[in-house]
Design a protein around this motif. Structure first.
Motif, PDB file in Angstrom:
ATOM      1  N   GLU A   1       8.809 -65.496  26.186  1.00 30.18           N
ATOM      2  CA  GLU A   1       7.517 -66.191  26.160  1.00 30.18           C
ATOM      3  C   GLU A   1       7.098 -66.369  24.700  1.00 30.18           C
ATOM      4  O   GLU A   1       7.721 -65.785  23.800  1.00 30.18           O
TER       5      GLU A   1
ATOM      6  N   THR B   1       3.682 -66.203  23.252  1.00 33.04           N
ATOM      7  CA  THR B   1       2.407 -65.718  22.726  1.00 33.04           C
ATOM      8  C   THR B   1       2.569 -64.529  21.771  1.00 33.04           C
ATOM      9  O   THR B   1       1.979 -64.530  20.684  1.00 33.04           O
TER      10      THR B   1
ATOM     11  N   ARG C   1      12.663 -72.289  38.899  1.00 31.14           N
ATOM     12  CA  ARG C   1      12.813 -71.000  38.218  1.00 31.14           C
ATOM     13  C   ARG C   1      14.181 -70.973  37.548  1.00 31.14           C
ATOM     14  O   ARG C   1      15.203 -70.892  38.217  1.00 31.14           O
ATOM     15  N   LEU C   2      14.166 -71.091  36.248  1.00 33.34           N
ATOM     16  CA  LEU C   2      15.415 -71.164  35.490  1.00 33.34           C
ATOM     17  C   LEU C   2      15.542 -69.940  34.591  1.00 33.34           C
ATOM     18  O   LEU C   2      14.555 -69.243  34.357  1.00 33.34           O
TER      19      LEU C   2
ATOM     20  N   PHE D   1      14.300 -72.023  30.234  1.00 33.57           N
ATOM     21  CA  PHE D   1      13.305 -73.014  30.631  1.00 33.57           C
ATOM     22  C   PHE D   1      12.507 -73.424  29.405  1.00 33.57           C
ATOM     23  O   PHE D   1      12.637 -72.839  28.330  1.00 33.57           O
TER      24      PHE D   1
ATOM     25  N   GLU E   1      -2.254 -71.936  21.360  1.00 32.96           N
ATOM     26  CA  GLU E   1      -2.903 -70.645  21.129  1.00 32.96           C
ATOM     27  C   GLU E   1      -4.038 -70.848  20.127  1.00 32.96           C
ATOM     28  O   GLU E   1      -3.858 -71.538  19.127  1.00 32.96           O
TER      29      GLU E   1
ATOM     30  N   GLY F   1       1.518 -73.919  34.907  1.00 34.62           N
ATOM     31  CA  GLY F   1       1.128 -73.338  33.622  1.00 34.62           C
ATOM     32  C   GLY F   1       0.189 -72.182  33.860  1.00 34.62           C
ATOM     33  O   GLY F   1      -0.356 -72.016  34.960  1.00 34.62           O
ATOM     34  N   GLY F   2       0.045 -71.358  32.848  1.00 30.72           N
ATOM     35  CA  GLY F   2      -0.862 -70.224  32.987  1.00 30.72           C
ATOM     36  C   GLY F   2      -1.221 -69.682  31.624  1.00 30.72           C
ATOM     37  O   GLY F   2      -0.544 -69.959  30.625  1.00 30.72           O
TER      38      GLY F   2
ATOM     39  N   GLY G   1       0.472 -71.512  28.433  1.00 35.34           N
ATOM     40  CA  GLY G   1       1.860 -71.975  28.394  1.00 35.34           C
ATOM     41  C   GLY G   1       2.081 -72.892  29.576  1.00 35.34           C
ATOM     42  O   GLY G   1       1.757 -72.523  30.711  1.00 35.34           O
TER      43      GLY G   1
HETATM   44  P1  HAM Z   1       3.838 -67.506  32.067  1.00 29.95           P
HETATM   45  O1  HAM Z   1       2.899 -67.646  33.229  1.00 29.95           O
HETATM   46  O2  HAM Z   1       4.834 -66.438  32.138  1.00 29.95           O
HETATM   47  O3  HAM Z   1       2.924 -67.360  30.775  1.00 29.95           O
HETATM   48  O4  HAM Z   1       4.599 -68.880  31.855  1.00 29.95           O
HETATM   49  C1  HAM Z   1       3.891 -70.087  31.731  1.00 29.95           C
HETATM   50  C2  HAM Z   1       4.550 -71.162  32.589  1.00 29.95           C
HETATM   51  O5  HAM Z   1       5.941 -71.291  32.251  1.00 29.95           O
HETATM   52  C3  HAM Z   1       4.567 -70.854  34.077  1.00 29.95           C
HETATM   53  O6  HAM Z   1       3.333 -71.201  34.688  1.00 29.95           O
HETATM   54  C4  HAM Z   1       5.700 -71.738  34.556  1.00 29.95           C
HETATM   55  O7  HAM Z   1       5.252 -73.067  34.740  1.00 29.95           O
HETATM   56  C5  HAM Z   1       6.665 -71.699  33.399  1.00 29.95           C
HETATM   57  N1  HAM Z   1       7.749 -70.729  33.676  1.00 29.95           N
HETATM   58  C6  HAM Z   1       7.706 -69.391  33.550  1.00 29.95           C
HETATM   59  N2  HAM Z   1       8.886 -68.842  33.897  1.00 29.95           N
HETATM   60  C7  HAM Z   1       9.699 -69.866  34.243  1.00 29.95           C
HETATM   61  C8  HAM Z   1      11.061 -69.961  34.700  1.00 29.95           C
HETATM   62  N3  HAM Z   1      11.814 -68.881  34.846  1.00 29.95           N
HETATM   63  N4  HAM Z   1      11.563 -71.196  34.968  1.00 29.95           N
HETATM   64  C9  HAM Z   1      10.806 -72.303  34.814  1.00 29.95           C
HETATM   65  N5  HAM Z   1       9.526 -72.275  34.385  1.00 29.95           N
HETATM   66  C10 HAM Z   1       8.980 -71.085  34.102  1.00 29.95           C
HETATM   67  C11 HAM Z   1       3.406 -67.215  29.524  1.00 29.95           C
HETATM   68  O8  HAM Z   1       4.559 -67.377  29.216  1.00 29.95           O
HETATM   69  C12 HAM Z   1       2.316 -66.968  28.518  1.00 29.95           C
HETATM   70  N6  HAM Z   1       2.938 -66.834  27.194  1.00 29.95           N
HETATM   71  C13 HAM Z   1       1.287 -68.077  28.544  1.00 29.95           C
HETATM   72  C14 HAM Z   1       0.190 -67.857  27.560  1.00 29.95           C
HETATM   73  C15 HAM Z   1       0.032 -68.504  26.380  1.00 29.95           C
HETATM   74  N7  HAM Z   1      -0.793 -66.982  27.673  1.00 29.95           N
HETATM   75  C16 HAM Z   1      -1.576 -67.050  26.593  1.00 29.95           C
HETATM   76  N8  HAM Z   1      -1.050 -67.961  25.806  1.00 29.95           N
END
Ligand code: HAM
Length: 449
Positions: A89, A91, A128-129, A132, A138, A310-311, A334
């Protein structure tokens, strides 16, 4: 397998990872460009951090009890013994960069955007990859509720520009480290009292990462979950006020939301606001979105599942978890680019480099061919996109291409023009022509644009 040995049937991309090419590549490129343009319009600046970070950035930042860190990281040890991980990730690396480069001394908040590849060793399935792509925003160095609202607003704008409909914003507040502790204790006690009726995973979660019980999808746990204490009831005055203000901003921006008491998110660094953008897609089995005829010829409705496009949320304590002496208040989001592109409503955004040019360059004769690249370079420097087919010789063949592509202007360079250091600009619609000095070409075309 020996180093030199070739794999039978050839090599394939690793499981859960894909080659990006053709239409898929342009979809990704166009979406990143549009998202970056929107972020820039809101005053965000780009950042790119390494794909590898010291593993501690994630174990300390994201948290050791989280699935991402516990089960999903690709980690390696360098020859000198440093433990590195491929970023799961963005952040924690951005907070690491903010602290490392002393960005506290810049005017606050520092607003950054980024995009790129992320890695999680999950079980691959639809959306789910293992490799990705995310676009992230931020805002660091401010604890104001308007920061949370701006992040949500921009993310929403990007999703709307990408054509996504049926989007629902789920939001919750999980408080800060003080009020959340009381909440956690009560939640654990409640689950312990009902320990006979919960799944094995929740029995484990209650010890390692209690808030995650609220994510559980096991039918066995749903009744218990419905009766569980809710984090919003435990917020201290400051957290309550913050949440109230975020919701007020959303209302004044006309953004609909749903308070989801079970939303806690899978990363440890969140404080106060957490949110997710949810949509529905057909499940893996009915991935095409088509109705499958059954044996009797009946149509079966595709089963729809919810996925997060996203989240994000606020993460005021992440800086301290990474070793900073003080908290640095921050919020971000993200967006999952692969998931956005996979949506039925996704509207492809043409990458800038592919935008249909207004000009087509035509050359006639050897002397003109020699001068061609010089003219095209003048246009490129003036940032004027131009198409051409330098391998063609005849005027009619080149004009036919201009007509076929419906390009509004042709720039023609023949023997006479080479001698006179001019070009002819032909309006393909009304057939009018102008002779323009090569040195004035950039200026002339800019006027036409
Ligand atoms: P996260 O919810 O883990 O948050 O990931 C954000 C988005 O990335 C998810 O909502 C999803 O759309 C996509 N995503 C996550 N995992 C996968 C996967 N294995 N395959 C495809 N898409 C995926 C974060 O990563 C935090 N860093 C977000 C954040 C930014 N919070 C504060 N700032």
């Amino acid at each position: 397998m020996k180093k030199t040995e070739k794999k039978q049937g050839g090599f394939r991309a690793p499981k859960g990872m894909q080659d990006l090419m053709g239409k898929d590549f342009y979809n990704y490129q166009g979406l990143c460009e549009k998202a970056s343009e929107i972020a820039e319009d809101y005053g965000f600046k780009p950042i790119s951090t390494p794909i590898l970070e010291e593993t501690g950035v994630f174990t300390s930042g994201v948290g050791t009890g989280t699935d991402i860190v516990e089960k999903e990281m690709y980690s390696l040890k360098t020859k000198s013994g440093t433990q590195l991980s491929m970023r799961p990730e963005g952040t924690a690396p951005i907070m690491r960069a903010y602290i490392e480069h002393g960005m506290q001394t810049l005017p606050q908040p520092v607003m950054l955007y980024y995009y790129g590849n992320f890695y999680r060793h999950e079980r691959p399935q639809k959306g789910r990859l293992r490799e990705f792509r995310q676009f992230g925003l931020e805002t660091l160095g401010s604890d104001k509720s308007i920061g949370d609202a701006i992040i949500i607003k921009i993310a929403m704008t990007i999703l709307e520009e990408a054509g996504i409909k049926n989007l629902s914003l789920h939001i919750n507040s999980i408080g800060d480290r003080f009020c959340r502790n009381t909440y956690k204790k009560d939640l654990v006690n409640y689950y312990k009292k009902n320990s006979g009726e919960i799944c094995r995973d929740c029995a484990k979660r209650i010890k390692t990462n209690p808030l995650r019980v609220l994510d559980c999808k096991d039918p066995k746990c749903q009744e218990i979950k419905a009766g569980a204490p809710q984090s919003v009831s435990y917020l201290c005055d400051a957290c309550k006020q913050h949440f109230k203000e975020v919701l007020e901003y959303l209302e004044s921006l006309g953004i609909e939301y749903k308070i989801n008491h079970n939303l806690v998110r899978g990363l440890d660094y969140y404080t106060r606001t957490v949110f997710e953008f949810i949509t529905k897609v057909p499940s893996e089995e009915n991935g095409s979105g088509q109705n499958d005829p059954t044996k009797e010829g009946e149509k079966k409705e595709p089963e729809m599942i919810e996925i997060a496009l996203g989240g994000g949320g606020r993460y005021n304590q992440l800086a301290r978890a990474l070793g900073n002496k003080k908290d640095i208040p921050a919020a971000g989001v993200g967006l999952g680019l692969d998931r956005i592109i996979m949506c039925k409503d996704f509207k492809p955004i043409m990458p800038r480099s592919l935008k249909k040019p207004k000009f087509y360059f035509i050359q006639l004769g050897f002397e003109a061919k020699l001068q061609s690249l010089r003219i095209i370079e003048i246009l490129r420097k003036a940032r004027i996109g131009v198409m051409h087919s330098l391998n063609k010789d005849s005027l009619s063949a080149q004009l036919a291409t201009v007509e076929k592509l419906k390009i509004p202007y042709a720039i023609i360079l023949g023997q006479k023009e080479v001698i006179e250091k001019t070009v002819i600009i032909r309006n393909m619609e009304d057939r009018s022509q102008d002779e323009v000095k090569v040195e004035d070409l950039g200026k002339y075309i800019k006027k036409l644009k």
